[in-house]
Design an enzyme around this catalytic site. Structure first.
Site, PDB file in Angstrom:
ATOM      1  N   ASP A  42       0.845  -1.187   0.000  1.00 43.89           N
ATOM      2  CA  ASP A  42       0.000   0.000   0.000  1.00 43.89           C
ATOM      3  C   ASP A  42       0.883   1.241   0.000  1.00 43.89           C
ATOM      4  O   ASP A  42       2.059   1.189   0.402  1.00 43.89           O
ATOM      5  CB  ASP A  42      -0.925   0.021   1.230  1.00 43.89           C
ATOM      6  N   ASP A  63       4.433   3.009  -3.801  1.00 45.44           N
ATOM      7  CA  ASP A  63       3.574   3.759  -4.708  1.00 45.44           C
ATOM      8  C   ASP A  63       3.499   2.953  -5.996  1.00 45.44           C
ATOM      9  O   ASP A  63       4.478   2.848  -6.738  1.00 45.44           O
ATOM     10  CB  ASP A  63       4.155   5.144  -4.968  1.00 45.44           C
ATOM     11  N   TYR A 156     -11.397   6.423 -14.874  1.00 45.97           N
ATOM     12  CA  TYR A 156     -11.601   5.281 -13.982  1.00 45.97           C
ATOM     13  C   TYR A 156     -12.268   4.134 -14.731  1.00 45.97           C
ATOM     14  O   TYR A 156     -11.806   2.988 -14.680  1.00 45.97           O
ATOM     15  CB  TYR A 156     -12.449   5.711 -12.789  1.00 45.97           C
ATOM     16  N   LYS A 160     -10.537   0.474 -15.518  1.00 51.73           N
ATOM     17  CA  LYS A 160     -11.146  -0.719 -14.926  1.00 51.73           C
ATOM     18  C   LYS A 160     -11.668  -1.659 -16.015  1.00 51.73           C
ATOM     19  O   LYS A 160     -11.597  -2.891 -15.872  1.00 51.73           O
ATOM     20  CB  LYS A 160     -12.264  -0.324 -13.963  1.00 51.73           C
ATOM     21  N   THR A 190     -16.433   2.414   2.027  1.00 54.44           N
ATOM     22  CA  THR A 190     -14.993   2.521   2.251  1.00 54.44           C
ATOM     23  C   THR A 190     -14.587   3.991   2.280  1.00 54.44           C
ATOM     24  O   THR A 190     -15.327   4.851   1.789  1.00 54.44           O
ATOM     25  CB  THR A 190     -14.209   1.829   1.125  1.00 54.44           C
TER      26      THR A 190
END
Length: 252
Positions: A42, A63, A156, A160, A190
């Site tokens: 992470d 990263d 995005y 994806k 989240t």
């Protein structure tokens, strides 16, 4: 947390990216409860260390936009676990905006984190995974990769959608020894998605939640259980699919 564990991941050695919070954290907790040995990746070093310590896992701050550093991280993970037979690519970048405001720099980070990083990570891990008895890769995509109908979300959705295509193509390439699947979550409770609900004390009342047949958002454990299914022997005859875990948003 898992209410009871049945050892479905006993002896497995799994890399989980995006493991410091949200869905990735819940996947790590569930896999640990089911007996897996973990290497967690992470960007958030402090939060990652806290999660890893509680799960006796290797913490690898990274990263994922730094493609050159991914290979070394995979080698480090393999050394820490004694091999690799599972990957969950969960980390994602999701800073949306109108296409007119999508600079090359922002677009580049979308591509680097959401698509290039999983590609490099899988490529680097393959020699280890080919030595395993039964290896699995699960790439966390998005309902936006299946049904991209939200404004200001082009980068995005595109990355994806690309991750889904990559997963299917890789499944064909590395079969029969390695199974590869994608999982497409719907809206989930989240930190990454919290900005969507900040104006709604009851998230079920948000207009976009009405697109969902179940009329609610998911909890991270519900997504994690789908990832567990694709990573254990329960799905031993499943490869090359995209599994929507989205409360019925994309089935129609």
């Amino acid at each position: 947390m898992a209410e009871s564990a049945s050892g479905k991941m006993a002896g497995r050695r799994v890399i989980v990216t995006g493991a410091a919070s949200g869905i990735g954290k819940e996947i790590a907790r569930l896999f640990h409860a089911e007996g897996a040995k973990l290497a967690l990746i992470d960007l958030s070093e402090e939060a990652l260390a806290e999660v890893a310590t509680g799960l006796d896992a290797a913490a690898i701050p990274l990263d994922l936009a730094d493609g050159a550093a991914i290979e070394a991280a995979v080698v480090r993970a393999a050394e820490a676990m004694g091999g690799i037979d599972g990957i969950v690519n969960c980390a994602a970048y999701s800073k949306g905006g109108p296409i007119e405001q999508m600079t090359d720099e922002i677009l580049g980070r979308f591509v680097a984190v959401n698509l290039t990083a999983p590609y490099i990570l899988c490529r680097t891990a393959l020699p280890y995974m080919r030595e395993a008895e039964s290896a699995t890769i699960v790439n966390i995509a998005s309902g936006q990769g299946i049904l991209p109908n939200t404004p200001n979300n082009t980068a995005y959705a595109a990355t994806k959608g690309g991750l889904i295509a990559f997963s299917k193509s890789l499944a064909c390439e590395v079969a029969p020894r390695i199974r590869v699947n994608a999982l497409a979550p719907g809206l989930t409770n989240t930190p990454m998605a919290s900005f969507l609900f900040k104006d709604y004390p009851d998230p079920t009342q948000a207009p976009f939640v009405q697109q969902y047949a179940l009329r609610r958002i998911a909890e991270p454990i519900e997504i994690a259980k789908g990832v567990l299914f694709l990573s254990c022997d329960d799905s031993s005859y499943v490869t090359g699919i995209v599994l929507p875990v989205d409360g019925g948003r994309t089935y129609h």
